[in-house]
Design a protein around this motif. Structure first.
Motif, PDB file in Angstrom:
ATOM      1  N   LEU A 266       0.824  -1.207   0.000  1.00  0.00           N
ATOM      2  CA  LEU A 266       0.000   0.000   0.000  1.00  0.00           C
ATOM      3  C   LEU A 266       0.859   1.259   0.000  1.00  0.00           C
ATOM      4  O   LEU A 266       0.576   2.217  -0.722  1.00  0.00           O
TER       5      LEU A 266
ATOM      6  N   PHE B 198      -8.426   6.522   1.916  1.00  0.00           N
ATOM      7  CA  PHE B 198      -8.926   5.386   1.148  1.00  0.00           C
ATOM      8  C   PHE B 198     -10.364   5.110   1.536  1.00  0.00           C
ATOM      9  O   PHE B 198     -10.712   5.135   2.715  1.00  0.00           O
TER      10      PHE B 198
ATOM     11  N   ARG C 220     -11.668   2.227   0.265  1.00  0.00           N
ATOM     12  CA  ARG C 220     -11.660   0.771   0.288  1.00  0.00           C
ATOM     13  C   ARG C 220     -10.252   0.284  -0.047  1.00  0.00           C
ATOM     14  O   ARG C 220      -9.636   0.777  -0.987  1.00  0.00           O
ATOM     15  N   VAL C 221      -9.788  -0.683   0.719  1.00  0.00           N
ATOM     16  CA  VAL C 221      -8.511  -1.340   0.441  1.00  0.00           C
ATOM     17  C   VAL C 221      -8.703  -2.828   0.687  1.00  0.00           C
ATOM     18  O   VAL C 221      -9.239  -3.217   1.731  1.00  0.00           O
ATOM     19  N   ARG C 222      -8.265  -3.638  -0.262  1.00  0.00           N
ATOM     20  CA  ARG C 222      -8.312  -5.084  -0.100  1.00  0.00           C
ATOM     21  C   ARG C 222      -6.962  -5.671  -0.471  1.00  0.00           C
ATOM     22  O   ARG C 222      -6.446  -5.398  -1.562  1.00  0.00           O
TER      23      ARG C 222
ATOM     24  N   LEU D  73      -3.364  -6.246  -4.556  1.00  0.00           N
ATOM     25  CA  LEU D  73      -4.131  -5.240  -3.830  1.00  0.00           C
ATOM     26  C   LEU D  73      -5.077  -4.539  -4.788  1.00  0.00           C
ATOM     27  O   LEU D  73      -4.753  -4.348  -5.968  1.00  0.00           O
TER      28      LEU D  73
ATOM     29  N   ALA E 255      -7.713  -0.974  -4.467  1.00  0.00           N
ATOM     30  CA  ALA E 255      -8.075   0.116  -3.560  1.00  0.00           C
ATOM     31  C   ALA E 255      -8.810   1.227  -4.293  1.00  0.00           C
ATOM     32  O   ALA E 255      -8.644   1.404  -5.502  1.00  0.00           O
TER      33      ALA E 255
ATOM     34  N   TRP F 108      -8.628   5.040  -3.853  1.00  0.00           N
ATOM     35  CA  TRP F 108      -7.712   5.968  -3.193  1.00  0.00           C
ATOM     36  C   TRP F 108      -8.059   7.396  -3.568  1.00  0.00           C
ATOM     37  O   TRP F 108      -8.163   7.737  -4.746  1.00  0.00           O
TER      38      TRP F 108
END
Length: 160
Positions: free
Chosen positions: A65, A90, A92-94, A140, A142, A144
């Motif tokens: 990240l 952010f 959403r972050v996965r 990842l 995201a 952002w």
């Protein structure tokens, strides 16, 4: 396909850039883990772990990240009118797949939203996918948010 857009505001929904590959080596993983106190067995072990990984450490998700700043600077062009750019957070972050030591990753940036909430301030949301070279599953994904400030408008002083 990467967009050939002249103005950012015309590029919502378009892929804007793809960064260069970044090598994630053991030294980077260990330095990051030590600096953040995020020293977990899977990130430092050379043995089989609960996650089924073997033969070396795995990068902490937050290392991947943190490299987004480097990747966006490489992938998304800036105009001469732009001054400071900052991370706005952010939505959403996965963390989807592990990044093993010795892997290369790169960021793919699609502009999802564009707004000018006040004169001299540009707010953008980027849909980011971090790819792992040779793998089908990304490391990842995201949403952002970033802010960019036009030079000499004083907007940065007013935004805080």
């Amino acid at each position: 396909m990467i967009a050939r857009i002249l103005k950012l505001e015309d590029g919502v929904g378009c892929e804007f850039g793809l960064s260069k590959w970044v090598m994630i080596d053991r030294a980077m993983i260990e330095t990051f883990a030590k600096a953040t106190g995020d020293v977990v067995q899977v990130q430092t072990s050379d043995t089989l772990t609960k996650g089924g990984l073997e033969n070396g450490p795995v990068a902490p998700g937050f290392l991947t990240l943190s490299l987004l700043s480097q990747m966006i600077a490489d992938a998304v062009p800036r105009t001469e009118a732009e001054g400071t750019g900052i991370n706005y957070g952010f939505d959403r972050v996965r963390f989807i797949a592990p990044v093993k030591a010795g892997s290369e990753i790169r960021g793919r940036f699609t502009l999802a939203k564009y707004a000018e909430p006040q004169p001299g301030v540009i707010e953008m949301q980027w849909n980011v996918t971090v790819e792992i070279k040779g793998e089908d599953t990304p490391a990842l994904m995201a949403h952002w948010k970033t802010l960019r400030f036009e030079r000499d408008t004083g907007a940065l002083d007013k935004a805080g």
